[in-house]
Design a protein around this motif. Structure first.
Motif: not given
Lengths: 179, 348
Positions: B179-184, B279-288, B292-298, B330-335
Motif C-alpha cells: 500500500x505504501x507504493x499504491x499512489x500514482x 515513514x512518518x513516525x515508524x522505523x523509517x521516520x528518521x531516514x525520511x 530525505x526531507x531535511x538534509x536532501x531537500x530543505x 529511493x532507499x526509504x520507499x523501497x524498504x
C-alpha cells in the motif's frame, strides 16, 4: 475448460500439517521452504474466543497481480484449469511477483527461479486430487471446477458461509474458506 | 484480541517481505539521475539551436556519463536477479501490463539516444577517439549539419528522460500488495527527484572539473568527454546559476509531491494510512524526515537560495546533499514499501 478452485472447511481443519508434509514430499520442496502452510487466527476475548485454522497457499487468483507484473511471461495463467503457474526457464528472478502477491505465496527456489503451489497440476491431469487434498485426515479440503455448477466445490459454496483472503486486494482469489 | 500464528517461514518473505536490498534503490537512483540528465541535455540542445552560448550547457556533455551510469545501474539490477542466466528472456517478449517489460524495451531506446547524443560533442571532447575512428567525426559533422535531426534528438532526450524518470516510480506503484507504493504520485515524485539529482550531478561536475581543453590521452579524454565542458576559459557563471535555479525549482516541486503523497496515503484506506506511518513516525521516520526531507531537500534549498543571493560562496555541498537525499528517497520507499502490507479487516 475447467477453472479450478479449492474449498477448505475451517470447521473441520485441525491444523495437523499433513497437507504441508504431503506437498513437500510430492513436489520435492527444498528444506526451509513451503508451498502451503497453516495459519491459526484467534479473535475476540475470553470467554468469546473464536479460532480459525486455515491451510493456506497460492490462491490462483482470477486477477493475479503476479502475472501482470512479470516482465517475461514466466508467471502466467495456464489454459488448462486457469491456474497460475511459473515457467522456471523464463523466470529471471526479479522478484516483482513476490512483492506483488498479497498472500506471500511465492519464494525464490534455491536454484534461483520463483516457485509456488501449482495446484499439483501433474496429478490433476491424471485425474487425481492435489497432494494436500488427498492426504487430509479430516477431509476438510475439496478441489474442483468452479465453472461446473454441479461440482462439489460449488455445492459447498452455495450451501455454506465462506470467505476468501484479502478480497479487497481485487485479486479474486480462488481458495474459499468455509466458516 | 486478533492474533495470527503462521507456520510459514520462507526466506525473504517471513517475518516480513525483504526481497529487495540495496541493488534496486541504486538502480532506481542511477536511472533517475540519467533521466534528469537526459531532460536537461535535451533542453540544452534546444537552447543551443536557438543560438545560446555553447559553453553554458554542461548537460550536453553528459550523454556518455549517462551511458556509464545507466550501465552501473544495470549491473546493480543484474546483481539483484536470482536467476541471472535467464535475463535475456526479457527481450523475447513484450508484456504490456508489466512496467519492467516496458522499462527493458525503453532502455534500448535510451542506449541508442544517449550514444547518438554523445556524437554531438564527441570529436571535440574526446579527440583521441575521434582521431582513431574518423567515422565518428564524420557522423558528428553530419548530425550537426542537420538542425532538424538535432532538434529531434533533443526532443527524444526529453521524452525518454521523462519516461525513464516516471518508470522508476511506476515500477513500484503497480504492486497491489504494497500500500505504501499504491499512489500514482510515485511516478512524478521519482521523476522530479531524478531531475533534481541530474541537475545536482551536472552542477557537481562544473565545480569539480572546470572547463579546459580536452585531454588528448585515451583515458583522460574519455573521462573528460563524460563531464567536462570545453573551452580555454571556465564557462560563464550564469551556467552554474542556471543549474542552481533549476534545482531549486525541482526541489520545491519534489517537496510538494511528497506532501501530496502523504495526503494521498493518509486519506486512503486503513492499509495505506498504516503504510504512511512507516515513514512518518515508524522505523523509517528518521531516514525520511532527517535525510530525505531535511538534509536532501530543505537544507539544499536554503543553501542554494543563499548562494544565488551571494550571501555564501558556491560549494559542492548542496549538490552532494541533493544526491544523498535522492538516493535516500529511493532507499526509504523501497524498504518501507516492502514492510507495508494490506491489513486484514478484523485487525482494525
Amino acid at each position: 475448460m475447467p477453472r479450478f478452485g479449492m474449498v477448505i472447511d475451517t470447521r473441520k481443519c485441525v491444523g495437523c500439517m499433513d497437507c504441508v508434509v504431503a506437498c513437500k514430499t510430492e513436489n520435492d520442496v527444498p528444506d526451509g521452504y513451503c508451498r502451503d502452510w497453516i495459519v491459526s487466527e484467534l479473535r475476540g476475548g475470553f470467554p468469546t474466543l473464536t479460532l480459525e485454522i486455515r491451510s493456506e497457499r497460492c490462491n490462483h487468483c482470477d486477477n493475479p497481480p503476479c502475472v501482470s507484473c512479470c516482465p517475461t511471461g514466466a508467471s502466467h495463467v495456464e489454459d488448462f484449469g486457469r491456474t497460475v503457474q511459473v515457467t522456471a526457464n523464463k523466470c529471471i528472478g526479479c522478484k516483482a511477483c513476490i512483492t506483488a502477491c498479497p498472500y506471500g505465496a511465492r519464494y525464490v527456489h534455491p536454484e534461483g527461479y520463483v516457485d509456488k503451489c501449482t495446484f499439483c497440476m501433474h496429478r490433476v491431469k491424471e485425474g487425481l486430487d492435489p497432494a494436500c487434498v488427498s492426504v487430509c485426515p479430516t477431509h476438510c479440503m475439496y478441489f474442483g471446477d468452479l465453472d461446473d455448477p454441479g461440482s462439489r466445490v460449488n455445492e459447498l459454496l452455495r450451501t455454506r458461509r465462506w470467505h476468501t483472503l484479502l478480497p479487497e486486494a481485487g485479486t479474486r482469489p480462488r481458495i474459499y474458506y468455509l466458516t | 484480541m486478533f492474533e495470527i500464528i503462521s507456520t510459514r517461514d520462507n526466506p525473504l518473505i517471513d517475518p516480513r517481505l525483504a526481497v529487495w536490498s540495496w541493488e534496486i534503490p541504486v538502480y532506481l537512483f542511477l536511472g533517475g539521475i540519467v533521466a534528469g540528465m537526459m531532460v536537461l541535455g535535451g533542453v540544452a540542445m534546444l537552447r543551443m539551436l536557438r543560438g545560446d552560448d555553447t559553453r553554458s550547457f554542461h548537460s550536453v556533455h553528459t550523454p556518455l556519463a549517462g551511458f556509464a551510469l545507466i550501465n552501473i545501474g544495470m549491473i546493480a539490477l543484474l546483481l539483484d536477479l536470482s536467476h541471472k542466466l535467464y535475463v535475456w528472456r526479457v527481450y523475447t517478449t513484450f508484456q504490456v501490463a508489466s512496467p519492467m517489460s516496458w522499462g527493458s524495451w525503453v532502455l534500448l531506446l535510451v542506449y541508442g539516444v544517449l550514444l547518438l547524443s554523445a556524437l554531438y560533442r564527441l570529436p571535440e571532447s574526446w579527440p583521441w577517439l575521434a582521431r582513431r575512428v574518423p567515422l565518428l567525426a564524420r557522423l558528428s559533422d553530419a548530425l550537426l549539419a542537420r538542425r532538424g535531426l538535432v532538434r529531434a534528438l533533443a526532443w527524444a532526450n526529453v521524452a525518454l528522460g521523462v519516461a525513464v524518470g516516471i518508470y522508476t516510480g511506476i515500477l513500484l506503484n503497480t504492486m497491489v500488495a504494497r500500500p505504501l507504493w499504491n499512489s500514482a504520485i510515485m511516478g512524478p515524485l521519482f521523476l522530479v527527484s531524478g531531475l533534481s539529482a541530474g541537475a545536482a550531478a551536472v552542477h557537481l561536475t562544473t565545480l569539480v572539473f572546470p572547463g579546459r581543453p580536452a585531454p588528448h590521452g585515451m583515458l583522460g579524454g574519455a573521462l573528460a568527454a563524460m563531464w567536462q565542458p570545453l573551452g580555454p576559459e571556465p564557462p560563464p557563471k550564469a551556467t552554474a546559476d542556471g543549474l542552481v535555479r533549476a534545482d531549486i525549482a525541482f526541489l520545491a516541486v519534489e517537496l510538494i509531491l511528497i506532501g501530496l503523497l502523504l495526503a494521498n496515503l493518509y486519506t486512503s484506506s486503513a492499509s495505506q494510512a498504516a503504510a504512511a506511518t512507516l515513514i512518518t513516525s515508524g522505523p523509517y521516520a528518521l531516514a525520511f524526515w532527517g535525510v530525505v526531507v531535511a538534509a536532501g531537500i530543505l537544507l539544499p534549498l536554503l543553501l542554494q537560495g543563499l548562494q544565488l543571493s551571494h550571501r555564501i560562496p558556491h560549494t559542492v555541498i548542496p549538490a552532494l546533499l541533493v544526491l544523498v537525499g535522492g538516493f535516500a528517497l529511493r532507499w526509504v520507499m523501497v524498504q518501507a514499501g516492502q514492510a507495508s502490507v494490506l491489513l486484514q479487516a478484523a485487525a482494525n
